[in-house]
Scaffold this motif. Sequence first.
Motif, PDB file in Angstrom:
ATOM      1  N   LEU A   1      90.488  -1.082  -7.581  1.00 55.27           N
ATOM      2  CA  LEU A   1      90.809  -0.163  -8.667  1.00 55.27           C
ATOM      3  C   LEU A   1      89.840   0.772  -9.031  1.00 55.27           C
ATOM      4  O   LEU A   1      90.142   1.671  -9.785  1.00 55.27           O
ATOM      5  CB  LEU A   1      91.296  -1.032 -10.069  1.00 55.27           C
ATOM      6  N   THR A   2      88.615   0.629  -8.506  1.00 54.79           N
ATOM      7  CA  THR A   2      87.619   1.523  -8.550  1.00 54.79           C
ATOM      8  C   THR A   2      86.517   1.379  -7.457  1.00 54.79           C
ATOM      9  O   THR A   2      86.425   0.247  -7.103  1.00 54.79           O
ATOM     10  CB  THR A   2      86.828   1.611  -9.991  1.00 54.79           C
TER      11      THR A   2
ATOM     12  N   CYS B   1      96.215   3.031 -13.349  1.00 56.90           N
ATOM     13  CA  CYS B   1      95.938   3.705 -11.883  1.00 56.90           C
ATOM     14  C   CYS B   1      97.249   3.962 -11.233  1.00 56.90           C
ATOM     15  O   CYS B   1      97.234   4.805 -10.202  1.00 56.90           O
ATOM     16  CB  CYS B   1      95.003   2.784 -11.138  1.00 56.90           C
TER      17      CYS B   1
ATOM     18  N   ARG C   1      92.983  10.415 -14.556  1.00 57.30           N
ATOM     19  CA  ARG C   1      92.682   9.635 -13.138  1.00 57.30           C
ATOM     20  C   ARG C   1      91.648   8.578 -13.491  1.00 57.30           C
ATOM     21  O   ARG C   1      90.874   8.703 -14.301  1.00 57.30           O
ATOM     22  CB  ARG C   1      92.336  10.459 -12.051  1.00 57.30           C
ATOM     23  N   ILE C   2      91.478   7.557 -12.575  1.00 58.19           N
ATOM     24  CA  ILE C   2      90.801   6.513 -13.005  1.00 58.19           C
ATOM     25  C   ILE C   2      89.703   6.180 -11.900  1.00 58.19           C
ATOM     26  O   ILE C   2      90.050   5.348 -11.134  1.00 58.19           O
ATOM     27  CB  ILE C   2      91.613   5.394 -13.308  1.00 58.19           C
TER      28      ILE C   2
ATOM     29  N   ALA D   1      98.203   6.314 -16.789  1.00 56.24           N
ATOM     30  CA  ALA D   1      96.878   7.150 -16.834  1.00 56.24           C
ATOM     31  C   ALA D   1      96.717   7.834 -18.046  1.00 56.24           C
ATOM     32  O   ALA D   1      97.625   8.642 -18.320  1.00 56.24           O
ATOM     33  CB  ALA D   1      96.800   7.818 -15.638  1.00 56.24           C
TER      34      ALA D   1
ATOM     35  N   GLN E   1      95.400  -1.486 -13.643  1.00 50.45           N
ATOM     36  CA  GLN E   1      96.000  -1.248 -12.542  1.00 50.45           C
ATOM     37  C   GLN E   1      97.469  -0.227 -12.860  1.00 50.45           C
ATOM     38  O   GLN E   1      97.770   0.360 -12.083  1.00 50.45           O
ATOM     39  CB  GLN E   1      96.662  -2.578 -11.640  1.00 50.45           C
TER      40      GLN E   1
END
Length: 360
Positions: A71-72, A292, A46-47, A325, A289
């Motif tokens: 995205l984070t 993710c 996972r990110i 991922a 992306q």
Amino acid sequence: MALRQQILKMVNFLPTMGNSKGMSSKPDKSSFAKSMKPLKEFKRSRIPKISVVGAGQVGTAISCMLLLRNLTKNLVILDINYELAKAEALDFQQASAFLNDARVVPCGDGANSKNSDVVILTAGARPSGKDRSRLAAMKKTIEILKEAVPKLVKLSPNATFIVISNPADVMTYAVQRIGKLPKHRCFTTGCHLDTVRFRNLIADRLRVPPSQVHGYVIGEHGASAVPVWSSVSIAGIRLNDVVKSLACGDDPENWAEINGQVTTGGLAVAKTKGYTNWAVALTCTDIVQAMCGGKGKVASVGTDMQGLNGIKDHVVLSLPCLVTAGGISHVFELPLTDVEQGKLLASANVLLEAQCSLNL
């Protein structure tokens, strides 16, 4: 009562129908799988935490895009110039309410990057002084990476490393060796940007949306990049089937001019700005992306491609890869014409020579 019994019969029948011999919706294994080469050590992850190494024009642009695309929620901006990293992080943090309350942390020694899921390397040296050659700048960048990468790997041993530092293919080879990283977790965005330029230029000629043009650029992210004209298609129509001497031979429609535009697109921007940042930032963000997302994305990115498409040496270059991922899960072997295959091997030789000059 009769209707109830009929419904029960249907409910009881459906699972049986799906499992009956010859009635399965998915075959056990498609013959297409022969074109998809799995990378053995790949594992999905996972990110949640991303560290961007380098707070220059490219690193800051990447940070901006990561935050804007949500995205984070945990971004680290790392630079040897801590005051610069601190200023950039503070600038973002002051607008955190517009960035889904993301946490942006500066870092000068790498400590705050601990347990990152993705580390994006943009740090490097620019040509300067008396020796302004590409090779001189490359060797200076290697010295930076030799100091930074072992620390970053130790702090985030399970991270996926995305290399943006120039020249990206050669620097990825260096980071893989310096950090002793598996090739599925250390790669460059490579020809993903060249591919997008390629599709844009074709779309502009045909007056169709770029997203509807399919095709790839492979090999070096640089002068020896190989546009794969034989695989270009629009709406299921192979361009090679309808255009005579496409980008070769007489080439009456002069499609070959696109080849040069693909490889010099960045230079056209840098000539005025002095650098490029937004296109490469969007390219990198698109890859993150994909990592993710649920099923990932096929993109022309670069890693060690030994054993694929006739490449015999350990050379980092771009081929279509499934990025998800955990990094690269599969590499696709494109069916190439003899001319394209020759150009790919020539590109590999250019990169091999550059890699050997590093003396790693």
